[in-house]
Design a protein around this motif. Structure first.
Motif, mmCIF file in Angstrom:
data_model
loop_
_atom_site.group_PDB
_atom_site.id
_atom_site.type_symbol
_atom_site.label_atom_id
_atom_site.label_comp_id
_atom_site.label_asym_id
_atom_site.label_seq_id
_atom_site.Cartn_x
_atom_site.Cartn_y
_atom_site.Cartn_z
ATOM 1 N N ALA A 45 24.172 -48.280 -37.815
ATOM 2 C CA ALA A 45 25.017 -49.163 -38.629
ATOM 3 C C ALA A 45 26.116 -49.800 -37.780
ATOM 4 C CB ALA A 45 25.611 -48.396 -39.802
ATOM 5 N N HIS A 46 26.627 -49.065 -36.795
ATOM 6 C CA HIS A 46 27.647 -49.619 -35.909
ATOM 7 C C HIS A 46 27.078 -50.695 -34.983
ATOM 8 C CE1 HIS A 46 31.410 -47.406 -36.574
ATOM 9 N NE2 HIS A 46 30.625 -46.451 -37.034
ATOM 10 N N SER A 48 24.920 -52.937 -36.079
ATOM 11 C CA SER A 48 24.347 -53.929 -36.983
ATOM 12 C C SER A 48 25.218 -55.181 -37.082
ATOM 13 C CB SER A 48 24.147 -53.316 -38.372
ATOM 14 O OG SER A 48 25.392 -52.944 -38.910
ATOM 15 N N THR A 49 24.662 -56.180 -37.753
ATOM 16 C CA THR A 49 25.379 -57.428 -38.014
ATOM 17 C C THR A 49 25.364 -57.679 -39.515
ATOM 18 O OG1 THR A 49 23.344 -58.675 -37.679
ATOM 19 C CG2 THR A 49 24.795 -58.452 -35.784
ATOM 20 N N ASN A 50 26.272 -58.527 -39.975
ATOM 21 C CA ASN A 50 26.321 -58.883 -41.389
ATOM 22 C C ASN A 50 25.127 -59.773 -41.737
ATOM 23 O OD1 ASN A 50 28.747 -57.518 -41.809
ATOM 24 N ND2 ASN A 50 29.945 -59.266 -41.142
ATOM 25 N N LEU A 64 24.163 -55.235 -44.280
ATOM 26 C CA LEU A 64 24.039 -55.078 -42.837
ATOM 27 C C LEU A 64 22.580 -55.089 -42.413
ATOM 28 C CD1 LEU A 64 26.583 -52.145 -42.340
ATOM 29 C CD2 LEU A 64 26.972 -54.564 -41.863
ATOM 30 N N SER A 65 22.336 -55.558 -41.209
ATOM 31 C CA SER A 65 20.998 -55.526 -40.637
ATOM 32 C C SER A 65 21.121 -55.169 -39.166
ATOM 33 C CB SER A 65 20.321 -56.891 -40.782
ATOM 34 O OG SER A 65 19.052 -56.869 -40.169
ATOM 35 N N THR A 66 20.226 -54.349 -38.688
ATOM 36 C CA THR A 66 20.239 -53.984 -37.279
ATOM 37 C C THR A 66 19.061 -54.669 -36.591
ATOM 38 O OG1 THR A 66 20.448 -52.149 -35.727
ATOM 39 C CG2 THR A 66 18.874 -51.864 -37.520
#
Length: 195
Positions: A45-46, A48-50, A64-66
């Motif tokens: 999650a850290h 990831s991007t919005n 969020l998407s990684t």
């Protein structure tokens, strides 16, 4: 440096359990596995991007998407890193996997870390993120040896690298960031000092 136990009570609960001198072995193993899974999800999650997605009801959801698993490489510092490696593979099937074996050289006074084995995917420099996994960051010797190989020898951009671990100490964090200041550290908890 992101210390997850400060904001995640589930992680704090599991850390309390596995640090208890009275815990039974079976419960210790179960809770360590749960902790590794939580660390992996929080760590991803850290990275990831919005993103905005459309829900089945047609509404929009901001989340969020990684990166896709194929765009990430995970390096396990054997053997202890393999417990975290299993959680990362479970969370991101198809991820590129590498392994390094680093042990202290008992023939030196300083007991300096020495690389004995390295199997790194050829695509590592093209990957968008590289995750190093090892449960503990103590002196920093092993992870620094690993980082030297990745950054100095293979040319991996340190800004792409994230180190997942369960317990860190200030001495190890300082040693790592003094040499590789752009590496992101995701840890469950930071102890008061090396002991």
């Amino acid at each position: 440096v992101h210390e997850l136990a400060k904001h995640n009570k589930g992680i704090k609960l599991l850390l309390t359990s596995i640090r208890d001198v009275n815990i039974k072995r079976k419960k210790y193993v179960e809770n360590c596995d749960r902790l590794c899974d939580l660390l992996t999800i929080e760590g991803l999650a850290h990275l990831s991007t919005n993103v905005r997605v459309t829900t089945p009801t047609g509404l929009h959801y901001d989340g969020l998407s990684t990166f896709s698993a194929e765009d990430i490489c995970v390096i396990s510092i054997m053997r202890s890193g393999d417990i975290l490696l299993n959680s990362v593979i479970k969370a991101a099937p198809g991820i590129n996997v590498g392994k390094v074996l680093i042990q202290r050289d008992e023939n030196t006074v300083e007991k300096t870390p020495k690389l004995y084995y390295s199997k790194i995917p050829a695509c590592i420099t093209e990957c968008k993120r590289v995750i190093i996994v090892d449960p503990m960051l103590a002196t920093g010797g092993s992870v620094l040896c690993c980082l030297d190989g990745l950054v100095q020898q293979l040319g991996v951009d340190q800004k792409k690298i994230c180190f997942f671990n369960i317990v860190s100490c200030p001495e190890g964090i300082k040693a790592l960031l003094d040499k590789y200041r752009y590496v992101k550290i995701i840890t469950c908890e930071i102890d008061e000092g090396l002991n």
